[in-house]
Design a protein around this motif. Sequence first.
Motif, PDB file in Angstrom:
ATOM      1  N   ASN A  86       0.817  -1.209   0.000  1.00 39.18           N
ATOM      2  CA  ASN A  86       0.000   0.000   0.000  1.00 39.18           C
ATOM      3  C   ASN A  86       0.853   1.262   0.000  1.00 39.18           C
ATOM      4  O   ASN A  86       0.419   2.314   0.485  1.00 39.18           O
ATOM      5  N   VAL A  87       2.069   1.159  -0.555  1.00 36.42           N
ATOM      6  CA  VAL A  87       2.971   2.314  -0.523  1.00 36.42           C
ATOM      7  C   VAL A  87       2.388   3.505  -1.268  1.00 36.42           C
ATOM      8  O   VAL A  87       2.632   4.659  -0.907  1.00 36.42           O
ATOM      9  N   ASP A  88       1.583   3.250  -2.309  1.00 35.81           N
ATOM     10  CA  ASP A  88       0.984   4.368  -3.047  1.00 35.81           C
ATOM     11  C   ASP A  88      -0.004   5.130  -2.171  1.00 35.81           C
ATOM     12  O   ASP A  88      -0.032   6.367  -2.170  1.00 35.81           O
ATOM     13  N   THR A  89      -0.789   4.399  -1.386  1.00 38.97           N
ATOM     14  CA  THR A  89      -1.724   5.054  -0.475  1.00 38.97           C
ATOM     15  C   THR A  89      -0.985   5.845   0.600  1.00 38.97           C
ATOM     16  O   THR A  89      -1.339   6.994   0.915  1.00 38.97           O
ATOM     17  N   VAL A  90       0.041   5.251   1.176  1.00 36.73           N
ATOM     18  CA  VAL A  90       0.819   5.919   2.219  1.00 36.73           C
ATOM     19  C   VAL A  90       1.428   7.213   1.684  1.00 36.73           C
ATOM     20  O   VAL A  90       1.351   8.275   2.332  1.00 36.73           O
ATOM     21  N   CYS A  91       2.024   7.138   0.499  1.00 35.20           N
ATOM     22  CA  CYS A  91       2.645   8.336  -0.086  1.00 35.20           C
ATOM     23  C   CYS A  91       1.606   9.404  -0.400  1.00 35.20           C
ATOM     24  O   CYS A  91       1.858  10.601  -0.214  1.00 35.20           O
ATOM     25  N   ARG A  92       0.440   8.966  -0.861  1.00 30.31           N
ATOM     26  CA  ARG A  92      -0.616   9.932  -1.161  1.00 30.31           C
ATOM     27  C   ARG A  92      -1.090  10.627   0.108  1.00 30.31           C
ATOM     28  O   ARG A  92      -1.301  11.849   0.129  1.00 30.31           O
ATOM     29  N   VAL A  93      -1.262   9.889   1.185  1.00 27.67           N
ATOM     30  CA  VAL A  93      -1.702  10.469   2.456  1.00 27.67           C
ATOM     31  C   VAL A  93      -0.646  11.437   2.996  1.00 27.67           C
ATOM     32  O   VAL A  93      -0.968  12.544   3.453  1.00 27.67           O
ATOM     33  N   VAL A  94       0.618  11.029   2.924  1.00 28.44           N
ATOM     34  CA  VAL A  94       1.697  11.889   3.413  1.00 28.44           C
ATOM     35  C   VAL A  94       1.744  13.199   2.632  1.00 28.44           C
ATOM     36  O   VAL A  94       1.889  14.294   3.203  1.00 28.44           O
ATOM     37  N   LYS A  95       1.598  13.100   1.318  1.00 35.80           N
ATOM     38  CA  LYS A  95       1.636  14.304   0.485  1.00 35.80           C
ATOM     39  C   LYS A  95       0.442  15.221   0.799  1.00 35.80           C
ATOM     40  O   LYS A  95       0.598  16.454   0.868  1.00 35.80           O
ATOM     41  N   THR A  96      -0.720  14.618   0.989  1.00 36.17           N
ATOM     42  CA  THR A  96      -1.899  15.420   1.311  1.00 36.17           C
ATOM     43  C   THR A  96      -1.719  16.161   2.630  1.00 36.17           C
ATOM     44  O   THR A  96      -2.048  17.347   2.755  1.00 36.17           O
ATOM     45  N   ILE A  97      -1.174  15.459   3.622  1.00 36.71           N
ATOM     46  CA  ILE A  97      -0.940  16.098   4.922  1.00 36.71           C
ATOM     47  C   ILE A  97       0.068  17.240   4.783  1.00 36.71           C
ATOM     48  O   ILE A  97      -0.103  18.320   5.369  1.00 36.71           O
ATOM     49  N   ALA A  98       1.118  17.020   3.977  1.00 36.21           N
ATOM     50  CA  ALA A  98       2.129  18.061   3.784  1.00 36.21           C
ATOM     51  C   ALA A  98       1.552  19.277   3.074  1.00 36.21           C
ATOM     52  O   ALA A  98       1.892  20.422   3.393  1.00 36.21           O
ATOM     53  N   ASP A  99       0.653  19.028   2.109  1.00 30.42           N
ATOM     54  CA  ASP A  99       0.105  20.128   1.310  1.00 30.42           C
ATOM     55  C   ASP A  99      -1.089  20.810   1.956  1.00 30.42           C
ATOM     56  O   ASP A  99      -1.263  22.025   1.846  1.00 30.42           O
ATOM     57  N   GLU A 100      -1.951  20.021   2.617  1.00 32.45           N
ATOM     58  CA  GLU A 100      -3.237  20.555   3.072  1.00 32.45           C
ATOM     59  C   GLU A 100      -3.484  20.394   4.566  1.00 32.45           C
ATOM     60  O   GLU A 100      -4.485  20.904   5.085  1.00 32.45           O
ATOM     61  N   GLY A 101      -2.614  19.657   5.239  1.00 26.96           N
ATOM     62  CA  GLY A 101      -2.869  19.360   6.639  1.00 26.96           C
ATOM     63  C   GLY A 101      -3.741  18.122   6.779  1.00 26.96           C
ATOM     64  O   GLY A 101      -4.252  17.589   5.787  1.00 26.96           O
ATOM     65  N   THR A 102      -3.972  17.692   7.999  1.00 27.80           N
ATOM     66  CA  THR A 102      -4.717  16.450   8.217  1.00 27.80           C
ATOM     67  C   THR A 102      -6.177  16.546   7.780  1.00 27.80           C
ATOM     68  O   THR A 102      -6.797  15.530   7.458  1.00 27.80           O
ATOM     69  N   HIS A 103      -6.730  17.776   7.750  1.00 21.64           N
ATOM     70  CA  HIS A 103      -8.134  17.928   7.354  1.00 21.64           C
ATOM     71  C   HIS A 103      -8.347  17.566   5.884  1.00 21.64           C
ATOM     72  O   HIS A 103      -9.480  17.317   5.458  1.00 21.64           O
ATOM     73  N   GLY A 104      -7.269  17.521   5.104  1.00 20.93           N
ATOM     74  CA  GLY A 104      -7.402  17.199   3.692  1.00 20.93           C
ATOM     75  C   GLY A 104      -7.406  15.711   3.385  1.00 20.93           C
ATOM     76  O   GLY A 104      -7.673  15.306   2.247  1.00 20.93           O
TER      77      GLY A 104
END
Length: 313
Positions: A86-104
Amino acid sequence: MTVTGVGVALPGADSATALAAARRPEGTVEPAAVLGKKGLRYKDRATQLGLCATQRVLTDAGLLVDGELTVDGTRTAVLVSSNLGNVDTVCRVVKTIADEGTHGVSPMDTPNASSNIIASEIAIRWGLKGPNLMLCNGPASGLDAIRWGAALLRSGRADHAVVVGVEPDNEIARGLVGGPLADGAAALVLERAESAEARGATVRAVIGAHTRGLDVAGTIAELAEAEREPAAWYAPAAAAPALSKGLPVHDLAAVWGELSGALGVVQCAAAIGAFDAGADGPMWLVAGTDSDDGVATLVLRPPTAAGARPAAA
């Protein structure tokens, strides 16, 4: 310890026999065609592939008939090997948090970011409530999963062990391994011989000795102390210098692409496909090379005459 079921979900190969005969992948695995569309939404590719292989192995082993388990789910373990699952999901979540914060972060993505999501989803779908284990420890991981599955059975923690090896092919995974992956899965059902006999199961193969070491030559030498010479090898090309000469060597990554954590389980499935087609003698499996952080080996023997399937015509 015996193998009583094999499930394969690789491009162009949906059985052990097809896997053993395949020379190149064809098409893609379509999970909805195997499982139906219900319950697949929001599941990552690796989980979907693992579910496909699991449905096929449960059916092949006679543990699933008309959608119902024929054995006690609380006594059925699930072990999954996948290094990139699930590395693609993990990377997507990490990027979203970096860009938008946890609310994203989408609430649909959050559960899928767990490292054990594949093993958990398999257990939930079929009510397999025994020990549940996810292994992510390099090229030897698939054979390690089989070894741990056998250990659970020997210890009495479970009566059946479903062992799955799966890797997805996506942009993030390719970037990590430097090329395409197999985008598929294979699965085995392991049982003690007496358990298989009690329920009238067909034995597909017998698990022999296994070893774990730091280099191919030393690990094979240790295996040779317990087993007779192989009829053929299933091993990566880089391990060839340490293998006994004059015997067939099957490098499955050369056919399917990088198999990573799925390698050992796919090797077992292919060897059983060879047994189904009439091959005799023990198959020696090698996962990992001297450049990796560990090497695992395992011997797979053909089934005894009493439990054997007839050879393919």
